[in-house]
Design an enzyme around this catalytic site. Structure first.
Site, PDB file in Angstrom:
ATOM      1  N   HIS A  78      14.359   8.054  11.587  1.00  0.00           N
ATOM      2  CA  HIS A  78      13.097   8.685  11.979  1.00  0.00           C
ATOM      3  C   HIS A  78      12.512   7.922  13.160  1.00  0.00           C
ATOM      4  O   HIS A  78      12.453   6.691  13.140  1.00  0.00           O
ATOM      5  CB  HIS A  78      12.172   8.623  10.760  1.00  0.00           C
ATOM      6  CG  HIS A  78      10.798   9.141  10.928  1.00  0.00           C
ATOM      7  ND1 HIS A  78      10.480  10.171  11.772  1.00  0.00           N
ATOM      8  CD2 HIS A  78       9.640   8.776  10.322  1.00  0.00           C
ATOM      9  CE1 HIS A  78       9.179  10.401  11.675  1.00  0.00           C
ATOM     10  NE2 HIS A  78       8.646   9.573  10.818  1.00  0.00           N
ATOM     11  N   HIS A 145       9.230  14.344   7.945  1.00  0.00           N
ATOM     12  CA  HIS A 145       8.146  15.165   8.432  1.00  0.00           C
ATOM     13  C   HIS A 145       8.108  15.243   9.952  1.00  0.00           C
ATOM     14  O   HIS A 145       7.129  15.765  10.503  1.00  0.00           O
ATOM     15  CB  HIS A 145       6.798  14.624   7.889  1.00  0.00           C
ATOM     16  CG  HIS A 145       6.408  13.284   8.444  1.00  0.00           C
ATOM     17  ND1 HIS A 145       5.159  13.061   8.967  1.00  0.00           N
ATOM     18  CD2 HIS A 145       7.078  12.136   8.612  1.00  0.00           C
ATOM     19  CE1 HIS A 145       5.070  11.807   9.389  1.00  0.00           C
ATOM     20  NE2 HIS A 145       6.232  11.243   9.178  1.00  0.00           N
ATOM     21  N   ASP A 164      10.533   8.476   5.186  1.00  0.00           N
ATOM     22  CA  ASP A 164       9.161   8.533   4.659  1.00  0.00           C
ATOM     23  C   ASP A 164       9.073   9.177   3.272  1.00  0.00           C
ATOM     24  O   ASP A 164       8.102   8.939   2.537  1.00  0.00           O
ATOM     25  CB  ASP A 164       8.270   9.338   5.607  1.00  0.00           C
ATOM     26  CG  ASP A 164       7.813   8.524   6.807  1.00  0.00           C
ATOM     27  OD1 ASP A 164       7.509   7.333   6.641  1.00  0.00           O
ATOM     28  OD2 ASP A 164       7.758   9.081   7.910  1.00  0.00           O
ATOM     29  N   TYR A 191       0.029   9.546  -0.764  1.00  0.00           N
ATOM     30  CA  TYR A 191       0.938   9.664   0.379  1.00  0.00           C
ATOM     31  C   TYR A 191       1.392  11.114   0.539  1.00  0.00           C
ATOM     32  O   TYR A 191       1.374  11.681   1.635  1.00  0.00           O
ATOM     33  CB  TYR A 191       2.152   8.748   0.152  1.00  0.00           C
ATOM     34  CG  TYR A 191       3.007   8.580   1.372  1.00  0.00           C
ATOM     35  CD1 TYR A 191       2.827   7.495   2.220  1.00  0.00           C
ATOM     36  CD2 TYR A 191       3.993   9.501   1.694  1.00  0.00           C
ATOM     37  CE1 TYR A 191       3.608   7.334   3.345  1.00  0.00           C
ATOM     38  CE2 TYR A 191       4.778   9.348   2.812  1.00  0.00           C
ATOM     39  CZ  TYR A 191       4.581   8.261   3.638  1.00  0.00           C
ATOM     40  OH  TYR A 191       5.342   8.114   4.759  1.00  0.00           O
TER      41      TYR A 191
HETATM   42 FE1  FEO Z   1       6.669   9.126   9.709  1.00  0.00          FE
HETATM   43 FE2  FEO Z   1       6.324   6.159   8.152  1.00  0.00          FE
HETATM   44  O1  FEO Z   1       6.555   7.290   9.613  1.00  0.00           O
END
Ligand code: FEO
Length: 331
Positions: A78, A145, A164, A191
């Site tokens: 990511h 995401h 994540d 979260y």
């Molecule tokens: Fe989408 Fe923890 O970065």
């Protein structure tokens, strides 16, 4: 943070960020961690890095185990800067010629941040990479995401590096679910509600896909917070439940007030709902942080919003909350 051996030859070499209290508008009173994982096989692999200001701590952690120059390759699950901000420094330290594996979108995104000198390799859904005795398999999780997000699965050890997903903003020395216990679920819920809720339909499809693939998962290693090694079913079931957004008999009255009039209305509405057997709480927008309210919204069946009129418009805190709520698209 000292490296933690999570399975034979596999280490969490990440860092705790004790003092971060706001993560782009989400309150993080318990800080967070940026987890990065080192797999020591015939090839040595680093899975993800950390925020730029922690890059030297990451390199120090790795140095406790191996000479960083011996790392053969890096995986970037990511591009968001909390996991790739340290990439430039890490690649400089381990050798700019080392391959960096990421998704097709990662190949587009990373050069925008770091220039074009990195040796990027795009991996496809299901593609594998042999490390010697172990094999990595890549799973695309596009828009979960970010456009470049992916998971990396370590077949022999049955470990899913989930970026994540399944994370929590929690800094601590307790690094496993069975060590911290149920306390962690409220952080995981917050979260989910504040970062992932908008992708709920995609998450349901992803859970379905992983189930269909029949992946045997013994450990889920997210990039924030604790590792799931005992109650994997609990967190996967929670993600399914939260994604379905099946509400409880619960309402929230969210408001701000100037001279207590809206407050009186909010409390009267809450009292009326409570007398009908509904679980309800009035939530003052300058008492509760928007991200804590959002966590409560996740399993509420009704929300009632109250605002005083200020200069012919909404009170600013109410407008702030409505903008935040709209972006997360709760059902
Ligand atoms: Fe989408 Fe923890 O970065």
């Amino acid at each position: 943070m000292k490296p933690i051996e999570i399975a034979k030859g596999i280490y969490n070499v990440g860092v705790n960020d004790w003092n971060i209290s706001d993560f782009h508008g989400y309150s993080t009173p318990f800080g967070t961690s940026y987890n990065a994982y080192l797999i020591v096989d015939e090839k040595i692999v680093l899975v993800d890095t950390v925020k730029s200001e922690f890059a030297d701590e990451l390199i120090y952690n790795i140095s406790n185990l191996v000479d960083p120059k011996k790392i053969d390759m890096v995986i970037s699950n990511h591009t968001e800067m909390d996991h790739s901000g340290g990439l430039g420094r890490v690649m400089h330290r381990i050798g700019e010629d080392k391959p960096l594996y990421c998704s097709k979108m990662g190949v587009k995104n990373l050069p925008r941040h770091f220039g074009s000198q990195m040796k990027l390799h795009a991996v496809k859904e299901g593609e594998t990479l042999c490390l010697g005795k172990r094999t990595l398999t890549f799973l695309e999780t596009r828009m979960l995401h970010w456009p470049d997000s992916m998971f990396t699965y370590l077949t022999e050890d049955k470990i899913l590096f989930s970026s994540d997903a399944f994370g929590q903003h929690y800094a601590g020395f307790e690094k496993f679910d069975d060590v911290i216990g149920d306390e962690i679920m409220r952080h995981a819920k917050k979260y989910y509600a504040n970062i992932l809720l908008v992708y709920a339909p995609r998450i349901l499809k992803l859970v379905e896909k992983v189930t269909q693939l029949g992946l045997d998962i013994r450990m889920i290693c997210p990039d924030h917070g604790i590792i799931w090694r005992k109650n994997l079913g609990e967190i996967v079931d929670a993600y399914t439940r939260w994604s379905k957004q099946e509400p409880k008999q619960k309402a929230l009255v969210i408001y701000d007030t100037m001279w207590h009039s809206t407050e009186r209305m909010a409390e009267a509405i809450a009292s009326g709902l409570a007398s009908e057997g509904i679980s309800v709480r009035p939530m003052h927008l300058r008492k509760w942080h928007r991200s804590d309210i959002m966590t409560e919204v996740l399993d509420a069946k009704a929300i009632i919003i109250g605002s005083p009129t200020l200069n012919n418009g909404l009170f600013p805190t109410v407008a702030d909350f409505l903008t935040y709520l709209k972006g997360l698209k709760p059902k």
